[in-house]
Design an enzyme around this catalytic site. Structure first.
Site: not given
Length: 306
Positions: A250-251
């Site tokens: 996600g990052d």
């Protein structure tokens, strides 16, 4: 310049322990000690694709020194606030035990140190990007994200927020450039279950009504959705590949979206780059390198929905 903030950085001790048994002495087959934290992950991924950033946050003790050392070896700018007491946390991640993790607490952050961070953020100027990602330590005020967003108001910076529930919702009135909930986090905000790409769209638009400019929703194996500020809706299937490590995916998507936007100023391209970076990291043992990202990027198909 892109600035990332990690309030509670970590050293991630990632070990492979085949045949792990409770109550017995277990021995590792492989081990890594890597800097962790959502903002730090964004900085590392950006560095892998040749984009500079500055990593901010709080560090303490010998673990904090190692976090800074490893980032600096990679060529990443750091501007961490040094704590006098405690140690940056160590997170133990057991690769062979169904994703089992033991995450440390980290040092207590004083009001004085919190103020120091806010003052460092005052250097941001028009055109800069600020990434607020992850949880905050229990010692910090729970409206910390909101306080930072309020302090940045009017400076014409681009604010990216990857957080859950109130941390996310409380910044919406300050019109963040992009927010990135996953479908479960989005559903939790509204008390609904969201499992398809089509189902997340109305709720993403509700967050836009509350102030978000762009809403980027990650959905693991279901792909991803972007509802952009120009009212476009983009969807992408998850690229094909073997899931190796979901930590940091996600990052990486946030980093890729920002990189794509800065290079093209086109939301479709930014979305495609975000999906590519997120998936490439999921297919890698650590955060994806540029070669893997390029390989996955060529697979990503983005559809615009009317």
């Amino acid at each position: 310049m892109i600035y990332t903030v990690t309030f509670n950085p970590s050293l991630d001790y990632i070990v492979s322990v085949p045949g792990f048994e409770l109550g017995k002495t277990n021995r590792t087959e492989s081990e890594q000690l890597l800097p962790g934290g959502k903002g730090i992950n964004v900085s590392i991924l950006l560095n892998h694709i040749g984009i500079e950033s500055t990593a901010l946050g709080f560090c303490a003790g010998f673990t904090g020194e190692e976090i800074k050392r490893q980032l600096q070896v990679q060529g990443i700018h750091t501007d961490f606030i040094q704590m006098e007491n405690g140690c940056a946390r160590i997170n133990l991640k057991l690769q062979n035990v169904e994703g089992t993790e033991i995450n440390g607490m980290g040092p207590a952050i004083s009001e004085e140190k919190t103020k120091e961070l806010l003052e460092r953020l005052d250097v941001l100027k028009e055109g800069d990007v600020l990434v607020l990602a992850g949880s905050i330590p229990a010692s910090m005020p729970d409206d910390m994200y909101r306080n930072i967003a309020a302090r940045m108001e009017g400076k014409k910076i681009l604010l990216a927020v990857d957080a859950t529930k109130d941390l996310l919702v409380n910044v919406l009135e300050y019109h963040p450039f992009v927010i990135k909930p996953n479908n479960h986090e989005l559903g939790e905000i509204f008390g609904v279950n969201l499992s398809t790409k089509e189902s997340v769209v109305p709720y993403a638009k509700k967050l836009q009504e509350k102030g978000a400019r762009n809403v980027l929703i990650s959905m693991a194996g279901e792909g991803a959705v972007l509802v952009s500020e120009d009212k476009s809706v983009f969807m992408a299937e998850a690229p094909k590949g073997t899931l190796i490590n979901g930590v940091g995916a996600g990052d990486s998507m946030v980093a890729g979206f920002l990189a794509g936007w800065m290079k093209s100023h086109d939301y479709k391209e930014a979305f495609r780059m975000g999906v590519a970076c997120g998936s490439a990291s999921a297919f890698s043992e650590y955060l994806a390198d540029s070669e893997m990202i390029e390989k996955v990027y060529n697979q990503v198909q983005v559809n615009e929905c009317k």
